[in-house]
Design an enzyme around this catalytic site. Structure first.
Site, PDB file in Angstrom:
ATOM      1  N   CYS A  43      45.935  34.719  33.444  1.00  0.00           N
ATOM      2  CA  CYS A  43      45.190  35.215  34.596  1.00  0.00           C
ATOM      3  C   CYS A  43      44.234  36.316  34.158  1.00  0.00           C
ATOM      4  O   CYS A  43      44.484  37.035  33.190  1.00  0.00           O
ATOM      5  CB  CYS A  43      46.165  35.746  35.645  1.00  0.00           C
ATOM      6  SG  CYS A  43      45.366  36.333  37.167  1.00  0.00           S
ATOM      7  N   ASP A  45      43.811  39.013  35.564  1.00  0.00           N
ATOM      8  CA  ASP A  45      44.379  40.307  35.963  1.00  0.00           C
ATOM      9  C   ASP A  45      44.460  41.261  34.776  1.00  0.00           C
ATOM     10  O   ASP A  45      44.985  40.917  33.721  1.00  0.00           O
ATOM     11  CB  ASP A  45      45.771  40.093  36.559  1.00  0.00           C
ATOM     12  CG  ASP A  45      46.278  41.310  37.314  1.00  0.00           C
ATOM     13  OD1 ASP A  45      46.446  42.372  36.669  1.00  0.00           O
ATOM     14  OD2 ASP A  45      46.516  41.209  38.526  1.00  0.00           O
ATOM     15  N   ARG A  47      46.271  43.715  34.262  1.00  0.00           N
ATOM     16  CA  ARG A  47      47.602  44.259  33.974  1.00  0.00           C
ATOM     17  C   ARG A  47      48.430  43.376  33.055  1.00  0.00           C
ATOM     18  O   ARG A  47      49.596  43.681  32.784  1.00  0.00           O
ATOM     19  CB  ARG A  47      48.358  44.486  35.286  1.00  0.00           C
ATOM     20  CG  ARG A  47      47.704  45.491  36.220  1.00  0.00           C
ATOM     21  CD  ARG A  47      48.335  45.445  37.596  1.00  0.00           C
ATOM     22  NE  ARG A  47      48.081  44.159  38.263  1.00  0.00           N
ATOM     23  CZ  ARG A  47      48.577  43.824  39.453  1.00  0.00           C
ATOM     24  NH1 ARG A  47      49.365  44.676  40.096  1.00  0.00           N
ATOM     25  NH2 ARG A  47      48.288  42.645  39.985  1.00  0.00           N
ATOM     26  N   HIS A  99      51.661  35.421  36.506  1.00  0.00           N
ATOM     27  CA  HIS A  99      52.407  36.674  36.684  1.00  0.00           C
ATOM     28  C   HIS A  99      52.791  36.843  38.145  1.00  0.00           C
ATOM     29  O   HIS A  99      52.059  36.442  39.050  1.00  0.00           O
ATOM     30  CB  HIS A  99      51.588  37.889  36.204  1.00  0.00           C
ATOM     31  CG  HIS A  99      50.332  38.139  37.009  1.00  0.00           C
ATOM     32  ND1 HIS A  99      50.292  38.989  38.087  1.00  0.00           N
ATOM     33  CD2 HIS A  99      49.086  37.629  36.877  1.00  0.00           C
ATOM     34  CE1 HIS A  99      49.068  39.015  38.587  1.00  0.00           C
ATOM     35  NE2 HIS A  99      48.310  38.198  37.877  1.00  0.00           N
ATOM     36  N   CYS A 102      50.682  37.837  41.811  1.00  0.00           N
ATOM     37  CA  CYS A 102      49.294  37.442  41.532  1.00  0.00           C
ATOM     38  C   CYS A 102      48.469  37.462  42.820  1.00  0.00           C
ATOM     39  O   CYS A 102      48.800  36.784  43.793  1.00  0.00           O
ATOM     40  CB  CYS A 102      49.257  36.047  40.908  1.00  0.00           C
ATOM     41  SG  CYS A 102      47.603  35.446  40.528  1.00  0.00           S
TER      42      CYS A 102
END
Length: 212
Positions: A43, A45, A47, A99, A102
């Site tokens: 992803c 993302d 993080r 994750h 999400c």
């Protein structure tokens, strides 16, 4: 604005210096060789830094990232990455890693429009639709989204197995596709045990035949 931007460049200089101090030949060695065993599809993302969460070093992972770690059969960017990783780099494993928590998956469970990404999230809505009975039986919204995260990863692993690049590789060598989910609250990766490693893992309609 300028100070926050400059922070990244300053951080880069500190990082590069620390690498040289620890290993004077680090950059000479990494610039000349790329032989990763793994393709990571994750992803976007911020993080979920793939090298940090797997404890790997620069050059060990070939990486593609997009919103909600999708494998869409019309995405030429993704398909190009997969083909290069499989046919040129000869990776041994492809990992689809989602994750929990999400935002893309959560957005796909709602009806409000959020822009161009609606078209992308429709693919996740299809996963939701195929698993409606299971998902609607989960009362807690967080748990429901997290289960959809898992189901979405499972679906993307299956989509990878349908690609010609993967199936061509299976004609001649071993190549495994795995589905993982990273926990933002724990830092631990969950293996969903969705291994695909041969055409027989797919229904016959999705299997290609290739000329010798």
């Amino acid at each position: 604005m300028r100070e926050s931007y400059q922070t990244l460049l300053d951080g880069n200089k500190r990082w590069a210096l620390s690498k040289i101090q620890d290993d004077p030949e680090y950059f000479e060695r990494t610039k000349s060789l790329q032989t990763p065993e793994y393709l990571w599809i994750g992803c976007s993302d911020s993080r979920v830094p793939e090298t940090e969460v797997t404890g790997t070093q620069q050059g060990q992972l070939f990486v593609h990232r997009n919103i909600a770690n999708m494998v869409v059969h019309t995405d030429l960017n993704l398909l190009s990455v997969v083909e290069y990783a499989v046919e040129i780099l000869k990776v041994k494993h492809i990992i689809v890693c989602g994750h929990y928590g999400c935002g893309g998956v959560a957005a796909a469970t709602r009806s409000n429009s959020v822009g161009y990404v609606d078209n992308w999230l429709r693919n996740i809505k299809e996963v939701y639709n195929r698993n409606t009975l299971e998902l609607t039986s989960i009362e807690n919204e967080t748990d429901r989204v997290n289960r959809l995260v898992e189901l979405n990863v499972i679906e993307q692993v299956r989509n990878l197995a349908k690609t010609k690049a993967v199936q061509r590789a299976w004609q001649n060598r071993s190549l495994e596709i795995h589905g993982w989910v990273y926990g933002l609250d724990s830092g631990i990766i969950k293996d969903l045990h969705t291994l695909y490693d041969e055409p027989e893992d797919l229904e016959p309609i999705f299997r290609y035949t290739f000329e010798a």
